[in-house]
Design a protein around this motif. Sequence first.
Motif, PDB file in Angstrom:
ATOM      1  N   HIS A  73       0.829  -1.200   0.000  1.00  0.00           N
ATOM      2  CA  HIS A  73       0.000   0.000   0.000  1.00  0.00           C
ATOM      3  C   HIS A  73       0.869   1.258   0.000  1.00  0.00           C
ATOM      4  CE1 HIS A  73      -3.719  -2.203   1.851  1.00  0.00           C
ATOM      5  NE2 HIS A  73      -3.645  -2.336   0.538  1.00  0.00           N
ATOM      6  N   THR A  74       0.286   2.351  -0.432  1.00  0.00           N
ATOM      7  CA  THR A  74       1.003   3.626  -0.471  1.00  0.00           C
ATOM      8  C   THR A  74       0.384   4.599   0.516  1.00  0.00           C
ATOM      9  OG1 THR A  74       1.471   3.271  -2.821  1.00  0.00           O
ATOM     10  CG2 THR A  74       1.848   5.484  -1.943  1.00  0.00           C
ATOM     11  N   SER A  75       1.077   4.845   1.614  1.00  0.00           N
ATOM     12  CA  SER A  75       0.670   5.863   2.573  1.00  0.00           C
ATOM     13  C   SER A  75       1.481   7.122   2.286  1.00  0.00           C
ATOM     14  CB  SER A  75       0.867   5.371   4.003  1.00  0.00           C
ATOM     15  OG  SER A  75       0.396   6.318   4.937  1.00  0.00           O
ATOM     16  N   SER A  76       1.767   7.899   3.296  1.00  0.00           N
ATOM     17  CA  SER A  76       2.501   9.152   3.122  1.00  0.00           C
ATOM     18  C   SER A  76       2.924   9.667   4.486  1.00  0.00           C
ATOM     19  CB  SER A  76       1.607  10.184   2.435  1.00  0.00           C
ATOM     20  OG  SER A  76       2.178  11.476   2.485  1.00  0.00           O
ATOM     21  N   GLY A  77       3.987  10.482   4.489  1.00  0.00           N
ATOM     22  CA  GLY A  77       4.329  11.181   5.720  1.00  0.00           C
ATOM     23  C   GLY A  77       3.175  12.035   6.212  1.00  0.00           C
ATOM     24  N   ALA A  78       2.346  12.512   5.284  1.00  0.00           N
ATOM     25  CA  ALA A  78       1.158  13.283   5.675  1.00  0.00           C
ATOM     26  C   ALA A  78       0.200  12.432   6.492  1.00  0.00           C
ATOM     27  CB  ALA A  78       0.455  13.831   4.431  1.00  0.00           C
ATOM     28  N   GLY A  79       0.134  11.151   6.197  1.00  0.00           N
ATOM     29  CA  GLY A  79      -0.738  10.260   6.960  1.00  0.00           C
ATOM     30  C   GLY A  79      -0.146   9.865   8.296  1.00  0.00           C
ATOM     31  N   LEU A  80       1.165   9.940   8.415  1.00  0.00           N
ATOM     32  CA  LEU A  80       1.840   9.553   9.662  1.00  0.00           C
ATOM     33  C   LEU A  80       1.971  10.713  10.632  1.00  0.00           C
ATOM     34  CD1 LEU A  80       4.700   7.388   8.091  1.00  0.00           C
ATOM     35  CD2 LEU A  80       2.444   6.634   8.882  1.00  0.00           C
ATOM     36  N   LEU A  81       2.163  11.934  10.088  1.00  0.00           N
ATOM     37  CA  LEU A  81       2.397  13.099  10.942  1.00  0.00           C
ATOM     38  C   LEU A  81       1.394  14.227  10.715  1.00  0.00           C
ATOM     39  CD1 LEU A  81       6.297  13.330  10.676  1.00  0.00           C
ATOM     40  CD2 LEU A  81       4.956  12.514  12.621  1.00  0.00           C
ATOM     41  N   GLY A  82       0.677  14.201   9.609  1.00  0.00           N
ATOM     42  CA  GLY A  82      -0.198  15.310   9.253  1.00  0.00           C
ATOM     43  C   GLY A  82       0.520  16.287   8.340  1.00  0.00           C
ATOM     44  N   SER A  83      -0.238  17.072   7.584  1.00  0.00           N
ATOM     45  CA  SER A  83       0.345  18.039   6.663  1.00  0.00           C
ATOM     46  C   SER A  83      -0.605  19.214   6.503  1.00  0.00           C
ATOM     47  CB  SER A  83       0.615  17.385   5.301  1.00  0.00           C
ATOM     48  OG  SER A  83       1.178  18.308   4.398  1.00  0.00           O
ATOM     49  N   ILE A  84      -0.119  20.413   6.781  1.00  0.00           N
ATOM     50  CA  ILE A  84      -0.934  21.607   6.693  1.00  0.00           C
ATOM     51  C   ILE A  84      -1.501  21.741   5.275  1.00  0.00           C
ATOM     52  CG2 ILE A  84      -0.913  24.138   6.837  1.00  0.00           C
ATOM     53  CD1 ILE A  84      -0.618  22.793   9.538  1.00  0.00           C
ATOM     54  N   GLY A  85      -2.778  22.026   5.190  1.00  0.00           N
ATOM     55  CA  GLY A  85      -3.440  22.199   3.896  1.00  0.00           C
ATOM     56  C   GLY A  85      -3.835  20.896   3.235  1.00  0.00           C
ATOM     57  N   GLN A  86      -3.642  19.782   3.931  1.00  0.00           N
ATOM     58  CA  GLN A  86      -3.948  18.470   3.351  1.00  0.00           C
ATOM     59  C   GLN A  86      -4.758  17.602   4.316  1.00  0.00           C
ATOM     60  OE1 GLN A  86       0.074  17.077   2.099  1.00  0.00           O
ATOM     61  NE2 GLN A  86      -0.686  17.359   0.017  1.00  0.00           N
ATOM     62  N   GLY A  87      -5.795  18.172   4.891  1.00  0.00           N
ATOM     63  CA  GLY A  87      -6.603  17.412   5.834  1.00  0.00           C
ATOM     64  C   GLY A  87      -7.233  16.188   5.201  1.00  0.00           C
ATOM     65  N   ASN A  88      -7.732  16.328   3.974  1.00  0.00           N
ATOM     66  CA  ASN A  88      -8.361  15.195   3.293  1.00  0.00           C
ATOM     67  C   ASN A  88      -7.333  14.118   2.955  1.00  0.00           C
ATOM     68  OD1 ASN A  88      -7.102  16.864   1.412  1.00  0.00           O
ATOM     69  ND2 ASN A  88      -8.913  17.094   0.095  1.00  0.00           N
ATOM     70  N   TYR A  89      -6.217  14.531   2.394  1.00  0.00           N
ATOM     71  CA  TYR A  89      -5.156  13.603   1.996  1.00  0.00           C
ATOM     72  C   TYR A  89      -4.533  12.927   3.228  1.00  0.00           C
ATOM     73  CZ  TYR A  89      -0.656  12.199  -0.123  1.00  0.00           C
ATOM     74  OH  TYR A  89       0.453  11.510  -0.554  1.00  0.00           O
TER      75      TYR A  89
END
Length: 307
Positions: A161-177
């Motif tokens: 599967h493909t996750s992201s650092g945004a899914g592990l830590l969060g990312s400003i401006g990317q709440g949905n992602y």
Amino acid sequence: MDLPPATSGICSGRVVAVTGAGRGLGRAHALAFAAEGARVVVNDLGVAPDGAPGAGRPAHAVAAQIRAAGGDAVAHDADIATDAGAAGLVRTAVETYGRLDTLVSNAGFLRDRMLVNLDEDDWDAVIRVHLKGHFLPLKHAAAYWRAETKAGRTPVARVVHTSSGAGLLGSIGQGNYSAAKAGIVGLTLVAAAELARYGVQVNAVAPAARTRMTERTFATAMTAPATGFDAMAPENVSPLVVWLGSAGSAGVTGRVFEAEGGRITVMEGWRPGPSADSGARRTPAEAGETARRLLARAEPPGRVYGA
């Protein structure tokens, strides 16, 4: 363009389906699997970076590239975030090559907004392509592998599967992602536990690479002058994905890896930290005092991207 140089034929004879494989990371993965001897089902719907209808048929172009280089590939350009499209992906592998050994889910797009400006449609679209687009191919592949096991042919199956650092830590401006990519990690852990009995290993990779989705973030190439190594090239992530998708990764399941340039990191996720048990119900003030004492002993959270 030729395929990447093969190093071991680690996936020789395996049948691999890669979603979102028309461009970027998915394309790099498809080419790398083909170079290592896999027969590849190349899936891509061919949409724009925000999910709008796009021109061209990138899945067919990548499949043709693999065949021109001496590999074996077939295109699949249906929407894998629909039940019919996901079922068709598995069916294409089985009808074309006789089986499916590895599923790599990578398809996705972005619609970045700050939360107060994030429309419901943008939320739904991103959750759909990333999270539902991982669930449905997984469901149909798992059903196929369960049937194989019941028929006495336990597979050596792999899911990446493909996750992201945004899914592990969060990312400003990317709440949905960020929410979708965090959900993919949860799905990975459940699938690894549920599907082990059918010979299936399930892992996730959180990559950092320059693609259409990240070209603004990684606009400047991080290239080492002495070696010419481009740390943000998507091809850097593919070797780990290929290994996870091979029989050589036996015993590795329910894991999340970060991959960027030459760096691979095993992510350790949520684990119990400091704890206190009073043996009785607390008042809100007592709960707050306990929470503050525990927080003083706890590791600080990772920094949210963009903060």
